[in-house]
Scaffold this motif. Structure first.
Motif, PDB file in Angstrom:
ATOM      1  N   GLU A 274      65.529  80.047  45.535  1.00  0.00           N
ATOM      2  CA  GLU A 274      65.824  78.705  46.025  1.00  0.00           C
ATOM      3  C   GLU A 274      64.610  78.095  46.720  1.00  0.00           C
ATOM      4  N   ARG A 275      63.820  78.955  47.368  1.00  0.00           N
ATOM      5  CA  ARG A 275      62.600  78.457  48.009  1.00  0.00           C
ATOM      6  C   ARG A 275      61.618  77.936  46.966  1.00  0.00           C
ATOM      7  N   ILE A 276      61.560  78.569  45.800  1.00  0.00           N
ATOM      8  CA  ILE A 276      60.677  78.085  44.724  1.00  0.00           C
ATOM      9  C   ILE A 276      61.062  76.657  44.341  1.00  0.00           C
ATOM     10  N   ALA A 277      62.343  76.469  44.017  1.00  0.00           N
ATOM     11  CA  ALA A 277      62.787  75.136  43.588  1.00  0.00           C
ATOM     12  C   ALA A 277      62.639  74.111  44.698  1.00  0.00           C
ATOM     13  N   LEU A 278      62.991  74.485  45.926  1.00  0.00           N
ATOM     14  CA  LEU A 278      62.925  73.537  47.038  1.00  0.00           C
ATOM     15  C   LEU A 278      61.492  73.097  47.305  1.00  0.00           C
ATOM     16  N   ASN A 279      60.553  74.038  47.326  1.00  0.00           N
ATOM     17  CA  ASN A 279      59.161  73.673  47.584  1.00  0.00           C
ATOM     18  C   ASN A 279      58.610  72.775  46.484  1.00  0.00           C
ATOM     19  N   LEU A 280      58.930  73.079  45.230  1.00  0.00           N
ATOM     20  CA  LEU A 280      58.412  72.265  44.125  1.00  0.00           C
ATOM     21  C   LEU A 280      59.000  70.857  44.163  1.00  0.00           C
ATOM     22  N   VAL A 281      60.304  70.751  44.397  1.00  0.00           N
ATOM     23  CA  VAL A 281      60.926  69.426  44.426  1.00  0.00           C
ATOM     24  C   VAL A 281      60.447  68.627  45.635  1.00  0.00           C
ATOM     25  N   GLN A 282      60.324  69.278  46.804  1.00  0.00           N
ATOM     26  CA  GLN A 282      59.811  68.580  47.988  1.00  0.00           C
ATOM     27  C   GLN A 282      58.398  68.058  47.761  1.00  0.00           C
ATOM     28  N   ASN A 283      57.532  68.886  47.205  1.00  0.00           N
ATOM     29  CA  ASN A 283      56.169  68.428  46.924  1.00  0.00           C
ATOM     30  C   ASN A 283      56.169  67.278  45.927  1.00  0.00           C
ATOM     31  N   ALA A 284      57.043  67.374  44.895  1.00  0.00           N
ATOM     32  CA  ALA A 284      57.082  66.314  43.892  1.00  0.00           C
ATOM     33  C   ALA A 284      57.545  64.992  44.496  1.00  0.00           C
ATOM     34  N   VAL A 285      58.450  65.039  45.495  1.00  0.00           N
ATOM     35  CA  VAL A 285      58.920  63.817  46.140  1.00  0.00           C
ATOM     36  C   VAL A 285      57.888  63.280  47.128  1.00  0.00           C
ATOM     37  N   ARG A 286      57.301  64.165  47.917  1.00  0.00           N
ATOM     38  CA  ARG A 286      56.389  63.724  48.970  1.00  0.00           C
ATOM     39  C   ARG A 286      55.062  63.233  48.419  1.00  0.00           C
ATOM     40  N   TYR A 287      54.560  63.875  47.382  1.00  0.00           N
ATOM     41  CA  TYR A 287      53.289  63.459  46.789  1.00  0.00           C
ATOM     42  C   TYR A 287      53.593  62.642  45.544  1.00  0.00           C
ATOM     43  N   ASN A 288      54.064  61.422  45.759  1.00  0.00           N
ATOM     44  CA  ASN A 288      54.468  60.546  44.676  1.00  0.00           C
ATOM     45  C   ASN A 288      53.891  59.160  44.926  1.00  0.00           C
ATOM     46  N   ILE A 289      54.150  58.266  43.992  1.00  0.00           N
ATOM     47  CA  ILE A 289      53.644  56.905  44.144  1.00  0.00           C
ATOM     48  C   ILE A 289      54.588  56.112  45.052  1.00  0.00           C
ATOM     49  N   PRO A 290      54.097  55.034  45.682  1.00  0.00           N
ATOM     50  CA  PRO A 290      54.937  54.294  46.642  1.00  0.00           C
ATOM     51  C   PRO A 290      56.159  53.641  46.014  1.00  0.00           C
ATOM     52  N   GLU A 291      56.051  53.119  44.788  1.00  0.00           N
ATOM     53  CA  GLU A 291      57.155  52.405  44.179  1.00  0.00           C
ATOM     54  C   GLU A 291      57.334  52.870  42.729  1.00  0.00           C
ATOM     55  N   GLY A 292      58.605  52.977  42.324  1.00  0.00           N
ATOM     56  CA  GLY A 292      58.910  53.314  40.935  1.00  0.00           C
ATOM     57  C   GLY A 292      58.609  54.753  40.560  1.00  0.00           C
ATOM     58  N   GLY A 293      58.556  55.646  41.533  1.00  0.00           N
ATOM     59  CA  GLY A 293      58.272  57.035  41.225  1.00  0.00           C
ATOM     60  C   GLY A 293      59.506  57.797  40.760  1.00  0.00           C
ATOM     61  N   TRP A 294      59.289  58.884  40.093  1.00  0.00           N
ATOM     62  CA  TRP A 294      60.401  59.704  39.632  1.00  0.00           C
ATOM     63  C   TRP A 294      59.985  61.168  39.642  1.00  0.00           C
ATOM     64  N   VAL A 295      61.000  62.011  39.702  1.00  0.00           N
ATOM     65  CA  VAL A 295      60.832  63.468  39.645  1.00  0.00           C
ATOM     66  C   VAL A 295      61.839  63.998  38.629  1.00  0.00           C
ATOM     67  N   GLU A 296      61.372  64.801  37.713  1.00  0.00           N
ATOM     68  CA  GLU A 296      62.241  65.378  36.683  1.00  0.00           C
ATOM     69  C   GLU A 296      62.313  66.887  36.875  1.00  0.00           C
ATOM     70  N   VAL A 297      63.547  67.392  37.004  1.00  0.00           N
ATOM     71  CA  VAL A 297      63.796  68.818  37.228  1.00  0.00           C
ATOM     72  C   VAL A 297      64.660  69.333  36.089  1.00  0.00           C
ATOM     73  N   THR A 298      64.145  70.307  35.338  1.00  0.00           N
ATOM     74  CA  THR A 298      64.885  70.877  34.208  1.00  0.00           C
ATOM     75  C   THR A 298      64.837  72.398  34.272  1.00  0.00           C
ATOM     76  N   THR A 299      65.906  73.017  33.798  1.00  0.00           N
ATOM     77  CA  THR A 299      65.965  74.476  33.666  1.00  0.00           C
ATOM     78  C   THR A 299      66.550  74.803  32.302  1.00  0.00           C
ATOM     79  N   GLU A 300      66.026  75.865  31.682  1.00  0.00           N
ATOM     80  CA  GLU A 300      66.512  76.318  30.385  1.00  0.00           C
ATOM     81  C   GLU A 300      65.947  77.699  30.104  1.00  0.00           C
ATOM     82  N   VAL A 301      66.385  78.277  28.997  1.00  0.00           N
ATOM     83  CA  VAL A 301      65.895  79.576  28.546  1.00  0.00           C
ATOM     84  C   VAL A 301      65.091  79.366  27.279  1.00  0.00           C
ATOM     85  N   GLN A 302      63.836  79.799  27.296  1.00  0.00           N
ATOM     86  CA  GLN A 302      62.951  79.664  26.148  1.00  0.00           C
ATOM     87  C   GLN A 302      62.291  80.998  25.857  1.00  0.00           C
TER      88      GLN A 302
END
Length: 413
Positions: free
Chosen positions: A308-336
């Motif tokens: 859970e710490r892996i996912a939380l750190n990655l999502v937090q960084n993706a949100v915090r280090y983003n553009i001021p307007e119109g930014g997005w974060v995409e989170v996907t999980t699957e088996v490959q």
């Protein structure tokens, strides 16, 4: 008169003693070199004796067949006939007869030698196959302790430091290698035990004063009659204290996650990613960042808190280090391809490819050496990489065209 402090006690000796007493005659030690020399030397000696015996028997038979009388004398006149030399019938004089006899004798000897050579080559081929098969089997038997050492080393690589080789057999180089390896494992186990004890003590010693400071600051800030300057100072100190708590938690988590995970349970990366998204949802809304993506089931064996710490750190960084307007974060999980994959991509500033490796170093950020912003303590990606390695996985980062990053975590299913 002051008393001198007692010297620190030495760590306990290993319960298993790998070393054995020295021999009186070390030159009588059955080393691997001597054993392999005797084994393969005796094997090829036996093969050579068999080959020479077969060649001797074949040569005796060939010479016997090649030197036999191939003509007969019938009647009162000299009438020589031969089934192997039919050209004798064309001889008219004694000279021609002698020449034909010499030629037939030479042909018979050449035929016998050719037959001997072909049979010897077949015998040599058969003996070579037998010798290689026998040598392969014997080498596997002699070197089987190496397989045992390798299996133990792999078990130790899985953080099972309690495993020991304890190799039995003659006191040769492999026995010495196994004993040395066991002694090293004993020392490593003591070192890791001491490290875990230190992490536990440090966790208590560092968290307690920070928690006391936070409580005192919150009590003073709750006083409505406190001056504005004092409240502002209290808020600043509270933010600094909170940052110190985050730093301590990050360091302790980084120290714990550097080791392999011993106790593993089934964990679905989809649930882990959903929980991380829920925790960061409010912060993303405040910054105007859209979180999207599909989380498909991807069950792995590991520690749920660390994953859970892996996912939380990655999502937090993706949100915090983003553009001021119109930014997005995409989170996907699957088996490959037999691996569970967590991908977190986002919009954001342009990241040069040569800066990617620096992002995973502790206290390193893009174009800065030390922590200097309020976005974190600079340990997020370092913790992610350590946790992924502890689970036998990897993390890969790739810059996006137009800015942002694509973080890809792969874990064995």
């Amino acid at each position: 008169m002051a008393t001198t402090p007692a010297p620190p006690q030495a760590p306990p000796k290993p319960t298993w003693e790998p070393r054995r007493p020295e021999q009186v005659f070390p030159w009588l030690r059955p080393t691997i070199r001597i054993r392999l020399t005797l084994l393969y030397g005796g094997m090829f000696l036996i093969a050579g004796i068999l080959l020479l015996s077969i060649i001797y028997l074949l040569a005796a038979q060939a010479l016997h067949e090649g030197s036999g009388q191939s003509f007969q004398v019938t009647g009162t006149n000299i009438d020589i006939t031969s089934s192997t030399c039919p050209q004798l019938d064309s001889a008219k004089t004694n000279g021609e007869l002698n020449e034909i006899l010499k030629q037939c004798d030479a042909d018979q000897r050449r035929h016998a030698l050719d037959d001997l050579l072909s049979r010897s080559l077949l015998a040599l081929l058969g003996l070579a196959i037998i010798a290689f098969a026998f040598g392969y089997a014997m080498a596997g038997r002699v070197l089987s302790p190496l397989g045992r050492i390798t299996r133990t080393a792999r078990a130790v690589a899985g953080s099972d430091l309690s495993r020991r080789i304890e190799l039995d057999g003659p006191d040769d180089e492999l026995k010495e290698l196994a004993d040395t390896f066991d002694e090293m494992l004993e020392r490593l186990q003591r070192a890791f035990t001491a490290q875990q004890r230190f992490v536990g003590n440090a966790s208590h010693e560092l968290r307690t004063p920070l928690a006391i400071n936070r409580t005192l600051l919150e009590v003073h800030l709750s006083d409505p009659g406190a001056p504005v300057e004092l409240q502002q100072l209290g808020k600043t100190l509270l933010a600094t204290n909170e940052r110190s708590e985050q730093l301590v938690e990050g360091l302790l988590l980084l120290a714990r996650s550097d080791n392999q995970i011993v106790e593993r349970k089934p964990v679905d990366l989809a649930e882990v990613a959903e929980q991380a998204v829920d925790q960061v949802h409010a912060e993303a809304q405040a910054k105007g960042v859209e979180i999207r993506g599909e989380q498909k089931p991807a069950v792995v064996q590991g520690n749920g808190v660390l994953l859970e710490r892996i996912a939380l750190n990655l999502v937090q960084n993706a949100v915090r280090y983003n553009i001021p307007e119109g930014g997005w974060v995409e989170v996907t999980t699957e088996v490959q391809h037999g691996q569970a994959v967590l991908v977190v991509s986002n919009t954001g500033p342009v990241v040069p490819a040569y800066e990617i490796d620096n992002l995973f170093e502790p206290f390193r950020r893009l174009r800065t050496e030390r922590t200097g912003s309020d976005k974190g303590v600079g340990l997020g990606l370092s913790i992610v990489r350590s946790v992924a390695r502890a689970h036998g996985g990897h993390i890969y980062a790739q810059p996006r065209e137009g800015g942002g990053l694509v973080m890809r975590v792969t874990l064995p299913v």
